[in-house]
Design a protein around this motif. Structure first.
Motif, mmCIF file in Angstrom:
data_model
loop_
_atom_site.group_PDB
_atom_site.id
_atom_site.type_symbol
_atom_site.label_atom_id
_atom_site.label_comp_id
_atom_site.label_asym_id
_atom_site.label_seq_id
_atom_site.Cartn_x
_atom_site.Cartn_y
_atom_site.Cartn_z
ATOM 1 N N ARG A 79 -9.416 3.133 5.120
ATOM 2 C CA ARG A 79 -10.710 2.633 4.220
ATOM 3 C C ARG A 79 -10.035 2.272 2.697
ATOM 4 N NH1 ARG A 79 -11.778 7.233 0.658
ATOM 5 N NH2 ARG A 79 -10.795 9.164 1.498
ATOM 6 N N ARG A 80 -8.918 3.217 2.081
ATOM 7 C CA ARG A 80 -8.263 2.559 0.843
ATOM 8 C C ARG A 80 -7.609 1.210 1.158
ATOM 9 N NH1 ARG A 80 -5.567 8.617 -0.598
ATOM 10 N NH2 ARG A 80 -7.455 9.709 -0.861
ATOM 11 N N CYS A 81 -7.030 1.002 2.178
ATOM 12 C CA CYS A 81 -6.469 -0.299 2.540
ATOM 13 C C CYS A 81 -7.561 -1.447 2.427
ATOM 14 C CB CYS A 81 -5.795 -0.506 3.568
ATOM 15 S SG CYS A 81 -4.118 0.516 3.555
ATOM 16 N N ILE A 82 -8.740 -1.263 2.874
ATOM 17 C CA ILE A 82 -9.639 -2.421 2.886
ATOM 18 C C ILE A 82 -9.935 -2.364 1.502
ATOM 19 C CG2 ILE A 82 -12.180 -2.691 3.402
ATOM 20 C CD1 ILE A 82 -11.545 -0.947 5.949
ATOM 21 N N TRP A 83 -10.373 -1.387 0.730
ATOM 22 C CA TRP A 83 -10.627 -1.516 -0.740
ATOM 23 C C TRP A 83 -9.664 -2.071 -1.741
ATOM 24 C CZ3 TRP A 83 -9.053 0.251 -5.593
ATOM 25 C CH2 TRP A 83 -9.823 0.333 -6.564
ATOM 26 N N LEU A 84 -8.176 -1.838 -1.392
ATOM 27 C CA LEU A 84 -7.138 -2.575 -1.974
ATOM 28 C C LEU A 84 -7.253 -3.998 -1.630
ATOM 29 C CD1 LEU A 84 -4.375 0.192 -1.571
ATOM 30 C CD2 LEU A 84 -5.510 -0.457 -3.935
ATOM 31 N N HIS A 85 -7.596 -4.171 -0.425
ATOM 32 C CA HIS A 85 -7.806 -5.704 -0.018
ATOM 33 C C HIS A 85 -8.525 -6.403 -1.078
ATOM 34 C CE1 HIS A 85 -4.619 -6.581 2.716
ATOM 35 N NE2 HIS A 85 -4.801 -5.521 3.500
ATOM 36 N N GLU A 86 -9.825 -5.709 -0.976
ATOM 37 C CA GLU A 86 -10.885 -6.573 -1.880
ATOM 38 C C GLU A 86 -10.863 -6.724 -3.085
ATOM 39 O OE1 GLU A 86 -14.395 -4.022 -1.071
ATOM 40 O OE2 GLU A 86 -14.148 -4.269 1.104
ATOM 41 N N VAL A 87 -9.916 -5.658 -3.823
ATOM 42 C CA VAL A 87 -9.572 -5.606 -5.363
ATOM 43 C C VAL A 87 -8.766 -6.715 -5.693
ATOM 44 C CG1 VAL A 87 -9.249 -4.470 -7.074
ATOM 45 C CG2 VAL A 87 -10.651 -3.250 -5.555
ATOM 46 N N VAL A 88 -7.807 -7.004 -4.574
ATOM 47 C CA VAL A 88 -6.517 -7.839 -4.927
ATOM 48 C C VAL A 88 -7.079 -9.109 -4.721
ATOM 49 C CG1 VAL A 88 -4.523 -8.936 -3.750
ATOM 50 C CG2 VAL A 88 -4.709 -6.240 -4.180
ATOM 51 N N HIS A 124 11.256 -6.274 -7.067
ATOM 52 C CA HIS A 124 10.108 -6.086 -5.922
ATOM 53 C C HIS A 124 9.913 -4.677 -6.086
ATOM 54 C CE1 HIS A 124 9.330 -5.576 -1.168
ATOM 55 N NE2 HIS A 124 8.644 -5.430 -2.045
ATOM 56 N N VAL A 125 8.628 -4.279 -6.225
ATOM 57 C CA VAL A 125 8.292 -2.722 -6.162
ATOM 58 C C VAL A 125 7.465 -2.403 -4.887
ATOM 59 C CG1 VAL A 125 7.335 -1.263 -7.660
ATOM 60 C CG2 VAL A 125 8.112 -3.266 -8.839
ATOM 61 N N ALA A 126 7.893 -1.316 -4.572
ATOM 62 C CA ALA A 126 6.980 -0.792 -3.387
ATOM 63 C C ALA A 126 6.249 0.600 -3.995
ATOM 64 C CB ALA A 126 8.020 -0.179 -2.505
ATOM 65 N N ASP A 127 5.003 0.526 -4.029
ATOM 66 C CA ASP A 127 4.255 1.601 -4.482
ATOM 67 C C ASP A 127 3.768 2.368 -3.215
ATOM 68 O OD1 ASP A 127 2.914 2.871 -6.624
ATOM 69 O OD2 ASP A 127 0.919 2.046 -5.994
ATOM 70 N N VAL A 128 4.289 3.677 -3.383
ATOM 71 C CA VAL A 128 4.096 4.772 -2.210
ATOM 72 C C VAL A 128 2.559 5.403 -2.321
ATOM 73 C CG1 VAL A 128 4.917 6.789 -0.888
ATOM 74 C CG2 VAL A 128 6.318 4.648 -1.552
ATOM 75 N N GLY A 129 1.682 5.355 -1.489
ATOM 76 C CA GLY A 129 0.401 6.337 -1.574
ATOM 77 C C GLY A 129 -0.308 5.580 -2.278
ATOM 78 N N SER A 130 -0.695 4.296 -2.427
ATOM 79 C CA SER A 130 -1.388 3.443 -3.807
ATOM 80 C C SER A 130 -2.821 4.125 -3.899
ATOM 81 C CB SER A 130 -1.320 2.156 -3.233
ATOM 82 O OG SER A 130 -0.092 1.451 -3.551
ATOM 83 N N GLU A 189 7.071 -8.511 -7.766
ATOM 84 C CA GLU A 189 6.372 -8.639 -6.368
ATOM 85 C C GLU A 189 6.039 -7.174 -6.070
ATOM 86 O OE1 GLU A 189 7.999 -9.397 -1.864
ATOM 87 O OE2 GLU A 189 9.372 -10.013 -3.426
ATOM 88 N N MET A 190 4.935 -6.987 -5.960
ATOM 89 C CA MET A 190 4.190 -5.617 -5.431
ATOM 90 C C MET A 190 3.985 -5.338 -4.131
ATOM 91 S SD MET A 190 4.059 -3.550 -8.498
ATOM 92 C CE MET A 190 3.707 -2.404 -7.382
ATOM 93 N N THR A 191 4.747 -4.309 -3.519
ATOM 94 C CA THR A 191 3.945 -3.843 -1.978
ATOM 95 C C THR A 191 3.286 -2.624 -1.996
ATOM 96 O OG1 THR A 191 5.913 -5.168 -0.992
ATOM 97 C CG2 THR A 191 4.816 -3.414 0.327
ATOM 98 N N LEU A 192 1.933 -2.573 -1.941
ATOM 99 C CA LEU A 192 1.359 -1.441 -1.954
ATOM 100 C C LEU A 192 1.181 -0.552 -0.656
ATOM 101 C CD1 LEU A 192 -1.910 -2.673 -4.000
ATOM 102 C CD2 LEU A 192 0.531 -1.961 -4.766
ATOM 103 N N ILE A 193 1.587 0.511 -0.448
ATOM 104 C CA ILE A 193 1.834 1.203 0.856
ATOM 105 C C ILE A 193 0.828 2.438 0.898
ATOM 106 C CG2 ILE A 193 3.330 2.816 2.412
ATOM 107 C CD1 ILE A 193 5.635 1.263 1.168
ATOM 108 N N GLU A 194 0.154 2.233 1.731
ATOM 109 C CA GLU A 194 -1.092 3.261 1.709
ATOM 110 C C GLU A 194 -1.769 3.441 3.358
ATOM 111 O OE1 GLU A 194 -3.954 5.858 1.888
ATOM 112 O OE2 GLU A 194 -3.258 5.276 -0.312
#
Length: 213
Positions: free
Chosen positions: A103-112, A71-77, A94-99
């Motif tokens: 606006r960056r979270c919205i973009w990350l959600h779209e790409v995922v 399980h990997v937590a990525d800080v400031g994705s 298992e990746m957890t992206l922390i941001e």
């Protein structure tokens, strides 16, 4: 101007090594970076020609330092660097992206969603606010802050046992020296500067690895 990002022969070989049969997904991710990522200010237009070498491959090779099924937590994705590159290279993680920025979270959600990455969770917030919700084996970060403050953002997410992998530049050794006391106080047992991708990248990636517990 076309936003089609061409791979050089060297980049193509490295990308095949790192991403294997998921190279097509990685290429789609790069297209997202070059189009909507740039339009929304996640990276500057000057970075587009260097997306593969300087950003995506530079981050993805770090996957070789991570245990199977971790399980990997990525800080400031931010733009998903290194988080999304690791999720693409290693579907077992298992990746957890922390941001913190919406606006960056919205973009990350779209790409995922577009890439169908089922091994990725996006969490909006600052790392220090999410310690009770995240218990990771590895914590990763790139271009977030100097190690003196980054240690306090990443080590607590491991809850006493795990590894921090911070992608750094030429000043890595100097940062380690300055942060030594902070790292020890937070439970860091062994800190070392390692390079990855030496065999496939013209410029290997420098990583500060902190073992905790």
């Amino acid at each position: 101007m076309s936003n089609e990002v061409e791979l050089t022969a060297e980049e193509s070989k490295a990308a095949r090594t790192v991403f294997g049969d998921r190279l097509e997904l990685a290429e789609r991710y790069v297209q997202h970076l070059a189009t909507s990522g740039m339009e929304r200010g996640l990276l500057g237009p000057r970075e587009v020609p260097r997306l593969w070498s300087r950003h995506v491959l530079n981050c993805a090779v770090v996957a070789g330092l991570i245990d199977e099924g971790a399980h990997v937590a990525d800080v400031g994705s931010g733009a998903g660097l290194p988080g999304l590159t690791l999720a693409l290279a290693r579907p077992d993680l298992e990746m957890t992206l922390i941001e913190p920025l919406e606006r960056r979270c919205i973009w990350l959600h779209e790409v995922v969603e577009d890439l169908g990455l089922e091994n990725v969770t996006v969490m909006r917030g600052r790392a220090e606010q999410l310690v009770d919700q995240v218990n990771a084996d590895f914590a990763t970060a790139r271009a977030v802050s100097a190690l003196t403050s980054l240690a306090g953002l990443t080590i607590p997410l491991l809850h006493g046992k795990g590894t921090v992998l911070a992608i750094k530049g030429r000043s890595a050794a100097e940062e380690v020296e300055k942060a030594a006391k902070v790292i020890r106080r937070l439970g860091g047992k062994k800190t070392e500067v390692v390079t990855v991708g030496d065999d496939i990248l013209s410029e290997p990636t420098t990583v500060v690895r902190i073992n905790v517990g």
